[in-house]
Design an enzyme around this catalytic site. Structure first.
Site, PDB file in Angstrom:
ATOM      1  N   SER A 120       0.814  -1.210   0.000  1.00  0.00           N
ATOM      2  CA  SER A 120       0.000   0.000   0.000  1.00  0.00           C
ATOM      3  C   SER A 120       0.849   1.262   0.000  1.00  0.00           C
ATOM      4  O   SER A 120       0.302   2.366  -0.005  1.00  0.00           O
ATOM      5  CB  SER A 120      -0.926  -0.004   1.223  1.00  0.00           C
ATOM      6  OG  SER A 120      -0.187  -0.171   2.410  1.00  0.00           O
ATOM      7  N   HIS A 141      -2.490  -3.013  -5.790  1.00  0.00           N
ATOM      8  CA  HIS A 141      -2.960  -2.736  -4.436  1.00  0.00           C
ATOM      9  C   HIS A 141      -4.470  -2.890  -4.349  1.00  0.00           C
ATOM     10  O   HIS A 141      -5.227  -2.040  -4.825  1.00  0.00           O
ATOM     11  CB  HIS A 141      -2.528  -1.324  -4.031  1.00  0.00           C
ATOM     12  CG  HIS A 141      -2.990  -0.927  -2.676  1.00  0.00           C
ATOM     13  ND1 HIS A 141      -3.285   0.383  -2.341  1.00  0.00           N
ATOM     14  CD2 HIS A 141      -3.236  -1.656  -1.555  1.00  0.00           C
ATOM     15  CE1 HIS A 141      -3.669   0.432  -1.084  1.00  0.00           C
ATOM     16  NE2 HIS A 141      -3.661  -0.783  -0.596  1.00  0.00           N
ATOM     17  N   GLU A 153      -5.579  -0.402  -7.195  1.00  0.00           N
ATOM     18  CA  GLU A 153      -4.618   0.649  -7.537  1.00  0.00           C
ATOM     19  C   GLU A 153      -3.397  -0.012  -8.165  1.00  0.00           C
ATOM     20  O   GLU A 153      -2.724  -0.815  -7.513  1.00  0.00           O
ATOM     21  CB  GLU A 153      -4.249   1.374  -6.234  1.00  0.00           C
ATOM     22  CG  GLU A 153      -3.464   2.629  -6.379  1.00  0.00           C
ATOM     23  CD  GLU A 153      -3.271   3.320  -5.035  1.00  0.00           C
ATOM     24  OE1 GLU A 153      -3.285   4.553  -5.001  1.00  0.00           O
ATOM     25  OE2 GLU A 153      -3.105   2.621  -4.004  1.00  0.00           O
ATOM     26  N   ASN A 191      -3.387   5.968  -0.163  1.00  0.00           N
ATOM     27  CA  ASN A 191      -2.792   6.163   1.161  1.00  0.00           C
ATOM     28  C   ASN A 191      -2.018   7.466   1.288  1.00  0.00           C
ATOM     29  O   ASN A 191      -1.803   7.946   2.401  1.00  0.00           O
ATOM     30  CB  ASN A 191      -1.910   4.964   1.528  1.00  0.00           C
ATOM     31  CG  ASN A 191      -2.750   3.793   1.990  1.00  0.00           C
ATOM     32  OD1 ASN A 191      -3.723   3.967   2.720  1.00  0.00           O
ATOM     33  ND2 ASN A 191      -2.397   2.597   1.563  1.00  0.00           N
TER      34      ASN A 191
END
Length: 296
Positions: A120, A141, A153, A191
């Site tokens: 992440s 991800h 992602e 993130n």
């Protein structure tokens, strides 16, 4: 690049098991790998139970259930991944540990296989450097939990080829996911935005601005978030949040990404969130919460 038919998933936690479940449900043969045989057995039971729940809800036929479960294999041996077309790593969020794994997997899988990381936040370029095939390494991800969340992602490293990218995107779309693409910068997209918000929510608690309940209620009702940032941190795992904040701080070099001291303290104390029964919130049952009959 040939069509993906067999997927290896390394790591039997919530992310790895969820990814394995997705792959089995979408017609792929899946090898779920972990070094702990007991944990693997529990993971298989969990995946089987989750797929069967779809049958009980009328979303899946019994025949489809049997086919999906029949395509799921569990192993503790890296050699079993030798025929995998695509390997997805979903282990602890540590660059050193992931690099070591990629180095080992690279030795066993066939030369055409793609190696993907569910990281992440960690640099795909640096993970790829541990292998002999950097053009075939990519970030994939998944959001937690993978069978439910609609987003994947994709992150290209410095040497990731177009062929690898297109094959990864095709696999994510086969799973029914919406794909977004990020450059290989710390934290990527989700993130890079989410974790500083969570960190700031913990700062807000740390400095006594408000109670944890009011912080979460404010964000849920004031910004229409389904979960408050402190609840979400507990769901993700405070150790994971701390690890990502450290990656952001080191990679982007700005003080605004420094982890809140309270977050560090919680992790040091073993208050990791829901998986430990206590984090920002306490999820352990008190005597008052236990029914009298349960105490007999």
């Amino acid at each position: 690049m040939a069509e993906t038919k067999t997927v290896g998933v390394v790591g039997n936690g919530q992310m790895g098991s969820g990814i394995a479940q997705l792959a089995a449900l979408h017609g792929l043969h899946v090898w779920l790998l972990d070094t702990d045989p007991d944990a693997l057995s529990k993971a298989r039971k969990s995946v089987t139970s989750n797929i069967h729940r779809l049958v009980s809800k009328g979303h899946l036929s019994q025949a489809a259930f049997n086919d999906a479960v029949g395509r799921l294999y569990c192993t503790s041996k890296l050699e079993e991944l030798r025929e995998a077309d695509f390997v997805i790593e979903a282990i602890v969020e540590s660059e050193d540990v992931k690099k070591k794994l990629f180095l080992e997997v690279d030795k066993f899988v066939k030369s055409s296989a793609i190696l993907a990381s569910n990281t992440s936040s960690i640099s795909i370029t640096r993970l790829a450097s541990a292998t002999s095939r950097p053009s075939q390494v990519i970030g994939m991800h998944f959001m937690n939990p993978p069978p439910i969340m609609k987003l994947v992602e994709i992150v290209r490293g410095a040497d990731t080829s177009d062929e690898t990218f297109y094959a990864t995107r095709a696999l994510a779309e086969r799973f029914g996911k919406t794909v977004i693409c990020s450059q290989d910068f710390s934290g990527f997209i989700v993130n890079r935005i989410l974790m500083p918000m969570i960190n700031e929510a913990i700062h807000t608690l740390y400095t006594g601005v408000a109670t944890k309940e009011d912080i979460d209620t404010g964000m849920k009702l004031g910004t229409n978030h389904p979960m408050g940032p402190l609840e979400l941190a507990d769901f993700i795992g405070l150790d994971v949040c701390l690890s990502i904040m450290k990656v952001l701080h080191a990679g982007l070099g700005e003080s605004k990404y420094a982890p809140c001291p309270l977050l560090v303290q919680y992790v040091d104390a073993g208050r990791l969130g829901r998986k430990r029964g206590i984090g920002v919130y306490d999820y352990r049952k008190t005597p008052e919460q236990v029914k009298p009959s349960a105490r007999l």
